[in-house]
Motif scaffolding. Structure first.
Motif, PDB file in Angstrom:
ATOM      1  N   ARG A  58       0.880  -1.218   0.039  1.00 23.10           N
ATOM      2  CA  ARG A  58      -0.157   0.099  -0.263  1.00 23.10           C
ATOM      3  C   ARG A  58       0.586   0.775   0.071  1.00 23.10           C
ATOM      4  N   GLY A  59       0.154   2.244  -0.740  1.00 22.11           N
ATOM      5  CA  GLY A  59       0.711   2.823  -1.045  1.00 22.11           C
ATOM      6  C   GLY A  59       0.639   4.568   0.187  1.00 22.11           C
ATOM      7  N   TYR A  60       2.749   4.732   0.949  1.00 23.00           N
ATOM      8  CA  TYR A  60       2.168   5.525   1.831  1.00 23.00           C
ATOM      9  C   TYR A  60       3.706   6.615   1.776  1.00 23.00           C
ATOM     10  N   ALA A  72       1.444  12.471   6.159  1.00 25.74           N
ATOM     11  CA  ALA A  72       1.175  11.474   4.996  1.00 25.74           C
ATOM     12  C   ALA A  72      -0.131  11.540   4.819  1.00 25.74           C
ATOM     13  N   ARG A  73      -0.045  10.880   3.102  1.00 20.37           N
ATOM     14  CA  ARG A  73      -0.933  10.690   2.165  1.00 20.37           C
ATOM     15  C   ARG A  73      -1.027   8.747   2.197  1.00 20.37           C
ATOM     16  N   VAL A  74      -2.544   8.451   2.228  1.00 20.08           N
ATOM     17  CA  VAL A  74      -1.775   6.773   2.565  1.00 20.08           C
ATOM     18  C   VAL A  74      -2.357   6.499   0.829  1.00 20.08           C
ATOM     19  N   GLU A  75      -2.463   5.369   0.465  1.00 16.95           N
ATOM     20  CA  GLU A  75      -3.693   5.160  -0.790  1.00 16.95           C
ATOM     21  C   GLU A  75      -4.517   4.596  -0.310  1.00 16.95           C
ATOM     22  N   LEU A  76      -5.963   4.361  -0.939  1.00 14.13           N
ATOM     23  CA  LEU A  76      -7.058   3.970  -0.428  1.00 14.13           C
ATOM     24  C   LEU A  76      -7.336   3.058  -1.120  1.00 14.13           C
ATOM     25  N   ASP A  77      -8.408   2.369  -0.862  1.00 11.77           N
ATOM     26  CA  ASP A  77      -8.676   0.567  -0.447  1.00 11.77           C
ATOM     27  C   ASP A  77      -9.473   1.046  -2.529  1.00 11.77           C
ATOM     28  N   THR A  78     -10.089   1.908  -2.743  1.00 17.25           N
ATOM     29  CA  THR A  78     -10.813   2.401  -3.856  1.00 17.25           C
ATOM     30  C   THR A  78      -9.818   2.426  -4.916  1.00 17.25           C
ATOM     31  N   VAL A 369       6.086   1.241   8.584  1.00 21.01           N
ATOM     32  CA  VAL A 369       6.383   3.191   8.218  1.00 21.01           C
ATOM     33  C   VAL A 369       7.723   3.040   9.471  1.00 21.01           C
ATOM     34  N   ARG A 370       9.326   2.673   9.274  1.00 22.23           N
ATOM     35  CA  ARG A 370      10.250   2.494   9.754  1.00 22.23           C
ATOM     36  C   ARG A 370      11.333   3.812  10.101  1.00 22.23           C
ATOM     37  N   LYS A 371      11.417   3.822  11.544  1.00 22.20           N
ATOM     38  CA  LYS A 371      12.301   4.467  11.821  1.00 22.20           C
ATOM     39  C   LYS A 371      14.388   3.745  11.968  1.00 22.20           C
ATOM     40  N   VAL A 372      15.233   4.163  11.209  1.00 19.68           N
ATOM     41  CA  VAL A 372      16.714   4.118  11.007  1.00 19.68           C
ATOM     42  C   VAL A 372      17.165   5.324  11.804  1.00 19.68           C
ATOM     43  N   SER A 373      18.064   5.062  13.198  1.00 19.82           N
ATOM     44  CA  SER A 373      18.410   6.258  14.048  1.00 19.82           C
ATOM     45  C   SER A 373      20.001   5.009  15.140  1.00 19.82           C
ATOM     46  N   ALA A 374      20.472   6.725  15.036  1.00 21.46           N
ATOM     47  CA  ALA A 374      21.792   5.382  15.671  1.00 21.46           C
ATOM     48  C   ALA A 374      21.644   5.630  17.067  1.00 21.46           C
ATOM     49  N   VAL A 385       7.482   1.975  13.232  1.00 18.49           N
ATOM     50  CA  VAL A 385       7.081   2.568  14.030  1.00 18.49           C
ATOM     51  C   VAL A 385       5.434   2.267  14.310  1.00 18.49           C
ATOM     52  N   ARG A 386       5.001   1.803  12.492  1.00 12.74           N
ATOM     53  CA  ARG A 386       3.818   1.628  12.685  1.00 12.74           C
ATOM     54  C   ARG A 386       3.480   1.045  11.323  1.00 12.74           C
ATOM     55  N   SER A 387       3.147  -0.474  11.627  1.00 12.61           N
ATOM     56  CA  SER A 387       2.376  -0.723  10.718  1.00 12.61           C
ATOM     57  C   SER A 387       1.731  -0.295   9.145  1.00 12.61           C
ATOM     58  N   VAL A 388       1.472  -0.894   7.921  1.00  8.74           N
ATOM     59  CA  VAL A 388       0.717  -0.516   7.143  1.00  8.74           C
ATOM     60  C   VAL A 388       0.325  -1.408   6.120  1.00  8.74           C
ATOM     61  N   PRO A 389      -1.248  -1.253   6.567  1.00  8.68           N
ATOM     62  CA  PRO A 389      -1.627  -2.708   6.008  1.00  8.68           C
ATOM     63  C   PRO A 389      -1.803  -2.948   4.590  1.00  8.68           C
ATOM     64  N   ALA A 390      -1.369  -4.104   4.006  1.00  5.28           N
ATOM     65  CA  ALA A 390      -1.758  -4.127   2.892  1.00  5.28           C
ATOM     66  C   ALA A 390      -2.835  -3.730   1.567  1.00  5.28           C
ATOM     67  N   LYS A 391      -3.064  -3.296   0.770  1.00  3.25           N
ATOM     68  CA  LYS A 391      -4.460  -3.346  -0.249  1.00  3.25           C
ATOM     69  C   LYS A 391      -5.316  -4.483  -0.511  1.00  3.25           C
ATOM     70  N   PRO A 392      -5.949  -4.948  -0.144  1.00  3.28           N
ATOM     71  CA  PRO A 392      -6.531  -6.139  -0.939  1.00  3.28           C
ATOM     72  C   PRO A 392      -6.504  -5.968  -2.687  1.00  3.28           C
TER      73      PRO A 392
END
Length: 805
Positions: A58-60, A72-78, A369-374, A385-392
């Motif tokens: 899914r687009g994030y 962010a803007r997240v891709e819709l199911d439509t 969404v993942r954070k890269v830190s030192a 940071v948070r999961s992005v659910p797959a789009k059907p």
């Protein structure tokens, strides 16, 4: 992929409410008016088959990253998003914990500019009234101000709004940093020393309180650093140049610039406290076609390439390129994530504490969404940071026979592929079995791969056939393809078991194209049983239906015996569509110049039923989509003296013929609402009593010769619907004594059995005549058991065999 493919099918299959009558058209008489109301019985339960995850995550679209969340803007199911992303929702602030908060108008309006960078502050700029609203998403406050006269808005970085004024010639005059302090607007111009001045409004990068911009007036380089607090240009990166692809990354200790436009695939690094000192370079994986985007985290250079294309030959990269990290002091490059996607503004999104936020993972089901830190020791950490659910995914065309459902899924694999499931629709708990692959396109080297299984038709024996090359391919799974050649080309007009009608169906002006009846069980490579001019055609078992030689008639030809039967339509027209199931023949006349009409001929009662055109025929029923009423309707006429209607589903808009399939071998309807963009498929039993179980085509051998190369007797029967487990074949001798009992093998609605000529104790049977008897009960429990008998002559048995003379 539904069995029927009609070129001239209308968008609106029915207009208004269904009011179906029955007429004795063949004799000109009229039957009494019969019931057209809905069934009073409980309707069968509808099964929902959710689409698997889409192959592409899914687009994030990350816009900016703060300490407590991201914009962010997240891709819709439509929307289907086939070959890429679909529609995106509005801007949302996504806190580390809690619900997302809308920012600005939704749907997104061009009347607003929304953004931020490296903080919890999000700006909403409205050009119409020149206002800027600064939203502090951490504390939930908001402040608004109007841009000073003559200044134009160019972005928000932290709590600073970047604006510009212009010369009369259209060049940048001054950049300004605007801030709100205790309700008062402060205006800090961006200034340099020794003639250094801003040369553009473009910000090349930002971080750790700095902005990187293009400057003029310095002979050592084109990129300058601006201290956000004071507005001063604190230094120029020596050797730097500017183009439309120049990027700058800033950390607490280093600043690096990168421009791949001229083939320089290195990040040039300078220490913040010694901009005039020696530079360090770090190579990155970049190219003109796939430019990398960079960021600095601790003592590491992060890089992520733009995706090359969708559907390329290296299909996994459709998910995104690897997120890479290389140490500033030299060393091997490492992969932090196998796939990641670039954000919108800078590709990689710096956080206020020196980290980077990115969307990535291994697959659509692992996207986050993942954070890269030192880390304290200098290494890097990558934390979700948070999961992005797959789009059907999206369903394409469907075909269904004997409970075997095949669907062309356009985006659950890297290219359109054919998958199958087995449906059980009887009872109160209908179910769908696991999905398995039937066919997928080969991976290519030129970025394309086509599709697999387009135009597939379920044959009723567990296999699926679809056009491929100069003929058809027949499969039941991914590893058992059989290619059948045929002259010409076209599509599968109809199919039933071993027989496939290939070429063309109805076309304007019959005879322009040829049509072929293929017998898949015919020995040898030549499977063409019959070549004829193209016309409407249907096949059921070994019975082949075509327009008759006399206009206004339809003729059936038995493909084995050659016997024929003919009925009259009651209209002087040539059918443009024919369908056949058991005793029922569904016809439509819709050619220019002919009187229009449609109906169902009942071969048992010799009556013509007046049924609207445009439907799919089942065993005593038709399914049609009433586009005007927004309903998928079932018309039940199995008693031949009344037609009843029942709504299967509320379906508004257009339903493609390929998105609804009727199971002629045992009932059931599958359909894809919303044209599969994306979503779930539905399947439901017809709720109509089935005709008695019958063998619609049989091919038992009549002899077994022990001296031949094939010392086996084979029997094959195509049934009208699936048999229950336990079907068997009993072999008896002339005295009626049981010699052998064989378990029949079932595939779809077909049964096969093989006898090696041996008795139950393993000895060869005696030469002579034996009787076989097949018994099979209907799987759905409707109707009597099927019993078929025949004879097999055994010869070549060695003297002394059991029972030998």
């Amino acid at each position: 992929m539904a069995v029927r493919h009609r070129q001239n099918r209308k968008r609106s299959l029915l207009r208004g409410a269904l009011a179906v009558t029955v007429a004795l058209a063949a004799t000109g008489g009229a039957l009494p008016t019969f019931l057209t109301a809905a069934h009073a019985e409980t309707a069968p339960t509808t099964l929902t088959i959710d689409a698997p995850d889409r192959y592409l995550p899914r687009g994030y679209n990350l816009e900016s990253a703060g300490a407590t969340g991201d914009l962010a803007r997240v891709e819709l199911d439509t929307g289907d998003g086939v070959g890429g992303y679909g529609a995106f929702g509005g801007y949302r602030w996504n806190p580390v914990s809690g619900d997302a908060l809308p920012v600005g108008q939704d749907p997104v309006s061009s009347a607003e500019r929304i953004g931020g960078h490296g903080s919890d502050i999000v700006a909403v700029h409205t050009p119409a009234d020149r206002s800027v609203e600064l939203k502090d998403m951490k504390v939930g406050t908001s402040d608004r101000f109007t841009l000073p006269e003559g200044q134009t808005y160019h972005g928000t970085y932290g709590d600073s709004v970047l604006t510009a004024t212009w010369t009369s010639g259209g060049s940048v005059d001054t950049l300004h940093l605007l801030r709100l302090r205790d309700g008062q607007l402060t205006d800090t111009p961006v200034t340099g020393e020794n003639g250094v001045k801003p040369a553009s409004t473009k910000v090349l990068g930002a971080g750790d309180g700095m902005l990187a911009i293009l400057v003029s007036g310095d002979q050592t380089g084109s990129v300058g650093l601006v201290d956000r607090a004071s507005g001063r240009i604190t230094g120029v990166l020596k050797g730097s140049w500017g183009s439309g692809h120049t990027q700058v990354a800033v950390s607490a200790s280093h600043v690096g610039w990168f421009d791949p436009a001229y083939g320089d695939q290195k990040v040039h690094l300078l220490r913040r406290d010694a901009l005039g000192g020696a530079e360090t370079t770090v190579a990155v994986a970049s190219s003109y076609e796939q430019r990398a985007h960079i960021a600095l985290v601790g003592d590491w250079v992060l890089s992520l390439r733009e995706p090359k294309s969708y559907g390329n030959s290296d299909a996994p990269k459709d998910r995104g390129e690897p997120l890479l990290a290389a140490p500033v002091g030299g060393g091997d490059m490492r992969t932090l994530l196998p796939h990641a996607r670039l954000g919108r503004a800078y590709g990689l999104n710096p956080t206020p504490d020196g980290g980077v936020l990115v969307a990535g993972g291994t697959s659509a089901g692992d996207w986050a969404v993942r954070k890269v830190s030192a880390r304290a020791g200098g290494d890097l950490a990558v934390d979700a940071v948070r999961s992005v659910p797959a789009k059907p995914g999206s369903y394409g065309a469907v075909t269904l026979a004997a409970g075997d459902l095949a669907v062309q899924e356009t985006d659950t694999n890297y290219l359109p592929s054919l998958y199958k499931r087995h449906l059980e629709l009887g009872g109160e708990a209908p179910s769908a079995g696991p999905r398995s692959l039937v066919a997928e396109p080969p991976r290519s080297t030129d970025g394309t791969g086509g599709a697999a299984g387009t135009g597939a038709v379920a044959l009723g024996d567990g296999t699926f056939a679809y056009p491929k090359g100069s003929g058809i391919e027949v499969r039941s799974g991914a590893d058992d393809a059989v290619t059948v050649t045929a002259p010409g080309g076209g599509r599968i007009v109809d199919a039933s078991g071993r027989y496939v009608v290939f070429g063309r169906g109805y076309v304007s002006g019959f005879g322009q194209y040829e049509q072929y009846v293929l017998d898949l069980a015919r020995p040898g490579d030549d499977k063409v049983l019959l070549t004829r001019p193209a016309s409407a055609a249907a096949v059921w078992g070994s019975t082949f239906w075509t327009p008759g030689t006399a206009k206004g008639t339809v003729t059936a030809t038995d493909l084995k015996s050659g016997g024929t039967e003919t009925f009259s339509l009651g209209k002087e027209c040539t059918p443009t569509d024919l369908q056949a199931v058991g005793r029922w023949v569904y016809w439509t006349c819709d050619a220019s110049g002919d009187p229009a009409g449609s109906g169902v001929w009942d071969r048992a009662t010799k009556r013509m039923l007046d049924v609207p055109k445009g439907g799919e025929l089942g065993d005593g029923w038709v399914v049609l989509h009433d586009e005007a009423a927004g309903r998928l309707q079932l018309l039940d006429f199995h008693t031949a003296d009344a037609v009843r209607t029942r709504t299967l589903a509320e379906l508004t808009g257009y339903l493609s013929p390929d998105h609804v399939a009727v199971d002629r071998f045992g009932g059931g309807v599958a359909y894809v609402p919303g044209r599969g963009k994306p979503g779930a498929m539905r399947a439901v039993a017809p709720g109509v009593p089935a005709s008695p179980l019958a063998a619609i085509e049989s091919a038992p051998e009549t002899s077994l010769d022990f001296q031949s190369s094939d010392t086996r007797w084979d029997g094959a029967w195509q049934l009208s619907r699936p048999a229950a487990p336990g079907a068997r074949v009993v072999i008896r001798d002339v005295a009626g004594t049981v010699v052998r009992t064989l378990d029949a093998t079932q595939r779809g609605a077909a049964l096969t059995a093989a006898w090696d000529g041996r008795t139950a104790d393993g000895r060869h049977a005696h030469n002579g005549t034996y009787v076989w008897e097949l018994t099979a009960a209907p799987k759905d429990g409707q109707g009597p058991e099927l019993r078929l008998t025949g004879k097999v002559a055994v010869s070549g048995s060695a003297p002394g065999a059991l029972g030998g003379r």
